[in-house]
Design a protein around this motif. Structure first.
Motif, PDB file in Angstrom:
ATOM      1  N   GLY A   1       0.815  -1.211   0.000  1.00 48.86           N
ATOM      2  CA  GLY A   1       0.000   0.000   0.000  1.00 48.86           C
ATOM      3  C   GLY A   1       0.849   1.261   0.000  1.00 48.86           C
ATOM      4  N   ALA A   2       0.656   2.105  -1.014  1.00 43.85           N
ATOM      5  CA  ALA A   2       1.375   3.391  -1.067  1.00 43.85           C
ATOM      6  C   ALA A   2       0.411   4.543  -0.797  1.00 43.85           C
ATOM      7  CB  ALA A   2       2.071   3.550  -2.406  1.00 43.85           C
ATOM      8  N   GLY A   3      -0.404   4.358   0.246  1.00 46.50           N
ATOM      9  CA  GLY A   3      -1.240   5.470   0.715  1.00 46.50           C
ATOM     10  C   GLY A   3      -0.399   6.342   1.628  1.00 46.50           C
ATOM     11  N   PHE A   4      -1.045   7.059   2.527  1.00 48.19           N
ATOM     12  CA  PHE A   4      -0.309   7.985   3.398  1.00 48.19           C
ATOM     13  C   PHE A   4       0.680   7.244   4.294  1.00 48.19           C
ATOM     14  CE2 PHE A   4      -3.982  10.620   2.344  1.00 48.19           C
ATOM     15  CZ  PHE A   4      -3.344  11.799   2.014  1.00 48.19           C
ATOM     16  N   ALA A   5       0.292   6.081   4.824  1.00 48.88           N
ATOM     17  CA  ALA A   5       1.175   5.355   5.743  1.00 48.88           C
ATOM     18  C   ALA A   5       2.341   4.729   4.972  1.00 48.88           C
ATOM     19  CB  ALA A   5       0.378   4.279   6.486  1.00 48.88           C
ATOM     20  N   GLY A   6       2.022   3.946   3.934  1.00 51.00           N
ATOM     21  CA  GLY A   6       3.054   3.238   3.172  1.00 51.00           C
ATOM     22  C   GLY A   6       4.045   4.193   2.520  1.00 51.00           C
ATOM     23  N   LEU A   7       3.536   5.280   1.975  1.00 52.42           N
ATOM     24  CA  LEU A   7       4.408   6.237   1.279  1.00 52.42           C
ATOM     25  C   LEU A   7       5.404   6.872   2.251  1.00 52.42           C
ATOM     26  CD1 LEU A   7       4.620   7.465  -1.620  1.00 52.42           C
ATOM     27  CD2 LEU A   7       3.418   9.432  -0.706  1.00 52.42           C
ATOM     28  N   ASN A   8       4.911   7.248   3.429  1.00 55.40           N
ATOM     29  CA  ASN A   8       5.806   7.870   4.407  1.00 55.40           C
ATOM     30  C   ASN A   8       6.834   6.894   4.934  1.00 55.40           C
ATOM     31  OD1 ASN A   8       5.265  10.838   5.268  1.00 55.40           O
ATOM     32  ND2 ASN A   8       3.312   9.959   4.613  1.00 55.40           N
ATOM     33  N   ALA A   9       6.435   5.627   5.099  1.00 58.82           N
ATOM     34  CA  ALA A   9       7.410   4.613   5.525  1.00 58.82           C
ATOM     35  C   ALA A   9       8.479   4.458   4.438  1.00 58.82           C
ATOM     36  CB  ALA A   9       6.690   3.286   5.770  1.00 58.82           C
ATOM     37  N   ALA A  10       8.022   4.365   3.180  1.00 53.54           N
ATOM     38  CA  ALA A  10       8.970   4.147   2.076  1.00 53.54           C
ATOM     39  C   ALA A  10       9.937   5.328   1.937  1.00 53.54           C
ATOM     40  CB  ALA A  10       8.197   3.944   0.779  1.00 53.54           C
ATOM     41  N   LYS A  11       9.432   6.555   2.121  1.00 58.80           N
ATOM     42  CA  LYS A  11      10.307   7.723   1.982  1.00 58.80           C
ATOM     43  C   LYS A  11      11.428   7.681   3.018  1.00 58.80           C
ATOM     44  CE  LYS A  11       7.357  11.126  -0.233  1.00 58.80           C
ATOM     45  NZ  LYS A  11       6.456  12.260  -0.009  1.00 58.80           N
ATOM     46  N   GLN A  12      11.098   7.286   4.251  1.00 56.84           N
ATOM     47  CA  GLN A  12      12.124   7.199   5.302  1.00 56.84           C
ATOM     48  C   GLN A  12      13.131   6.100   4.987  1.00 56.84           C
ATOM     49  OE1 GLN A  12      12.281   9.274   8.039  1.00 56.84           O
ATOM     50  NE2 GLN A  12      10.611  10.332   6.982  1.00 56.84           N
ATOM     51  N   LEU A  13      12.605   4.905   4.615  1.00 54.36           N
ATOM     52  CA  LEU A  13      13.481   3.750   4.412  1.00 54.36           C
ATOM     53  C   LEU A  13      14.376   3.908   3.183  1.00 54.36           C
ATOM     54  CD1 LEU A  13      10.884   0.965   5.256  1.00 54.36           C
ATOM     55  CD2 LEU A  13      12.926   1.524   6.596  1.00 54.36           C
ATOM     56  N   SER A  14      13.886   4.654   2.194  1.00 53.17           N
ATOM     57  CA  SER A  14      14.649   4.785   0.938  1.00 53.17           C
ATOM     58  C   SER A  14      15.963   5.526   1.151  1.00 53.17           C
ATOM     59  CB  SER A  14      13.799   5.491  -0.125  1.00 53.17           C
ATOM     60  OG  SER A  14      13.573   6.820   0.270  1.00 53.17           O
ATOM     61  N   LYS A  15      16.089   6.209   2.299  1.00 58.95           N
ATOM     62  CA  LYS A  15      17.339   6.948   2.577  1.00 58.95           C
ATOM     63  C   LYS A  15      18.471   5.999   2.978  1.00 58.95           C
ATOM     64  CE  LYS A  15      14.670  10.780   4.463  1.00 58.95           C
ATOM     65  NZ  LYS A  15      14.139  11.243   5.751  1.00 58.95           N
ATOM     66  N   TYR A  16      18.122   4.737   3.300  1.00 58.79           N
ATOM     67  CA  TYR A  16      19.133   3.783   3.776  1.00 58.79           C
ATOM     68  C   TYR A  16      19.489   2.793   2.677  1.00 58.79           C
ATOM     69  CZ  TYR A  16      18.302   5.841   8.250  1.00 58.79           C
ATOM     70  OH  TYR A  16      18.202   6.756   9.260  1.00 58.79           O
ATOM     71  N   LYS A  17      20.697   2.898   2.180  1.00 59.81           N
ATOM     72  CA  LYS A  17      21.111   2.084   1.034  1.00 59.81           C
ATOM     73  C   LYS A  17      21.249   0.597   1.388  1.00 59.81           C
ATOM     74  CE  LYS A  17      21.127   5.725  -1.394  1.00 59.81           C
ATOM     75  NZ  LYS A  17      19.734   6.096  -1.364  1.00 59.81           N
TER      76      LYS A  17
END
Ligand SMILES: Cc1cc2nc3c(=O)[nH]c(=O)nc-3n(C[C@H](O)[C@H](O)[C@H](O)COP(=O)(O)OP(=O)(O)OC[C@H]3O[C@@H](n4cnc5c(N)ncnc54)[C@H](O)[C@@H]3O)c2cc1C
Length: 413
Positions: free
Chosen positions: A9-25
């Motif tokens: 799910g890339a709604g408000f919850a999933g999108l915000n989780a993904a944005k944070q995690l994407s910073k970690y290679k």
């Protein structure tokens, strides 16, 4: 080995989780969503009432993560999860995870009366908004061609069921269309004579707001021609009428904004659920027996200060960020933290220049609340271009009193 995190799910919850995690290679993120876009649901009613276009409030998930090489996006539907083997099963794939974030949101709830769905559509997706827009605009077209007063009256009666923020926003926007936007567009009918009913089973609309603000909202709705009926339980809906007790009201347009329940994926999640199917979680939003699995957003039932948190965007966004942080804490061997929601307040708009806002002890109404509402919605809209277009479109419709997207699409079907 890179840790694999799957987000459903890339709604408000999933999108915000993904944005944070994407910073970690050192993390590989896979987002699975059945839609190819993130949708700003708080503005869906604007698409349904011809104020904004579809692309103004939706943004392709793939484009959001274009530059994040550690994020993969699949447009796919999750059908099952093997929690023991740590595998997500979609329509076309089986995907292994080290961590799983389930953020599949909510769906409409007709409280067992599923047959009402075809007569009283709801508003949850872009497709729903298109269907409602077609239905509302077509009602005026049919009224213009009506061969009797009774028929005309039926087409010019709009019923919105449910007095929460979505119902209020829809009813207000329809009121504005009839009183202002479409007022001079027809020759055989006067849209200003349309009847708009906002029906609420409880004793007042907008029950989560302060009572004085609810009263202001009722006055604002009435100024747009909306009649607010409270303590009115709908017991029947057909293709051209509804029933409340013994009273039958004819209407060609009935809209359902009366309830939601957890996404159907809830049924496969091994945890206790509330009566809406929302999943009880541990304090850090993980599942009790599966610490590598998190549930957040509208799908989660999380209690704070003795009350479950509401199913609103700020809760979902903060929870999404929180679960990402817990995964990073694990990888850094840090202790997990409890989720604490920071309540920034609530807003609802009734029409142009009319809104109510409750921000801690501050209670606003009228133009000031409306400007706050605009500012908050622009701020959280994803995509730079969307923000510019929406701001321009609002400014244009504010100055000209015109609504842009008044197109009836795919009518033939
Ligand atoms: C019309 C409307 C108006 C609203 N207005 C407001 C408002 O003014 N203010 C406010 O704060 N909140 C508002 N909300 C509520 C707010 O939108 C939700 O609380 C928020 O979207 C919840 O976020 P979420 O990430 O949990 O779920 P969602 O944003 O619903 O995202 C869930 C995602 O999961 C995907 N998905 C679902 N099932 C599957 C599956 N099986 N496989 C793959 N993907 C799947 C969906 O496609 C979707 O993208 C409104 C909601 C609606 C419907």
């Amino acid at each position: 080995m890179k840790k694999k995190v799957i987000i459903i799910g890339a709604g408000f919850a999933g999108l915000n989780a993904a944005k944070q995690l994407s910073k970690y290679k050192e993390i590989d993120v896979t987002i699975i969503d059945k839609k190819n876009h993130h949708l700003f649901q708080p503005l869906l009613y604007q698409v349904a009432t011809a104020g904004l276009n579809e692309s103004d409030i939706a943004y392709p998930i793939r484009s959001i993560f274009r530059k994040q090489k550690n994020v993969t996006v699949y447009k796919d539907t999750v059908e099952n999860i093997d929690f023991k083997e740590k595998v997500v099963i979609t329509k076309s794939k089986r995907l292994y995870y080290d961590y799983l974030i389930i953020a599949a949101g909510a769906e409409e709830n007709y409280f067992g009366n599923t047959e009402w769905k075809k007569f009283a559509p709801t508003l949850k997706t872009l497709k729903d908004a298109q269907i409602l827009r077609n239905k509302i605009l077509n009602a005026f077209e049919m009224a213009e061609k009506a061969t009797s007063d009774q028929e005309m009256k039926k087409y010019l009666t709009f019923i919105v069921i449910g007095g929460g923020p979505t119902g209020v926003e829809l009813a207000g926007a329809i009121g504005e269309m009839t009183r202002i936007t479409l007022a001079k567009d027809f020759r055989n009918i006067d849209p200003r004579l349309s009847r708009i009913l906002l029906i609420e089973a409880g004793k007042r609309i907008l029950p989560s707001f302060d009572e004085n603000l609810t009263s202001k909202a009722v006055k604002d709705l009435e100024s747009l021609g909306v009649q607010v009926w409270t303590n009115s339980l709908v017991t029947e809906i057909t293709d051209d009428s509804i029933k409340i007790g013994n009273e039958q009201i004819e209407a060609a347009t009935v809209i359902w904004a009366a309830g939601i329940k957890a996404n159907s994926l809830s049924s496969i999640i091994p945890s206790e659920k509330d009566k809406m199917g929302r999943v009880f979680t541990a304090n850090d939003l993980s599942l009790k027996n599966f610490p590598e699995v998190f549930v957040c957003g509208d799908l989660a039932h999380f209690i704070q200060n003795g009350e479950p948190l509401p199913g609103i965007a700020p809760v979902a966004m903060q929870q999404g960020k929180h679960v990402a942080k817990q995964i990073i804490n694990d990888l850094k061997n840090k202790k997990r933290e409890e989720f604490v929601y920071f309540d920034k307040g609530q807003l609802a708009t009734i029409g142009k220049s009319k809104a109510i806002a409750e921000i801690r002890n501050l209670k606003l109404s009228g133009f000031l609340a409306w400007i706050t509402w605009i500012f908050v919605h622009i701020l959280y809209l994803t995509g730079f271009k969307n923000r510019i277009f929406v701001t321009l479109q609002w400014a244009w419709s504010y100055i000209t009193f015109k609504k842009g997207a008044r197109l009836i699409i795919d009518d033939e079907k």
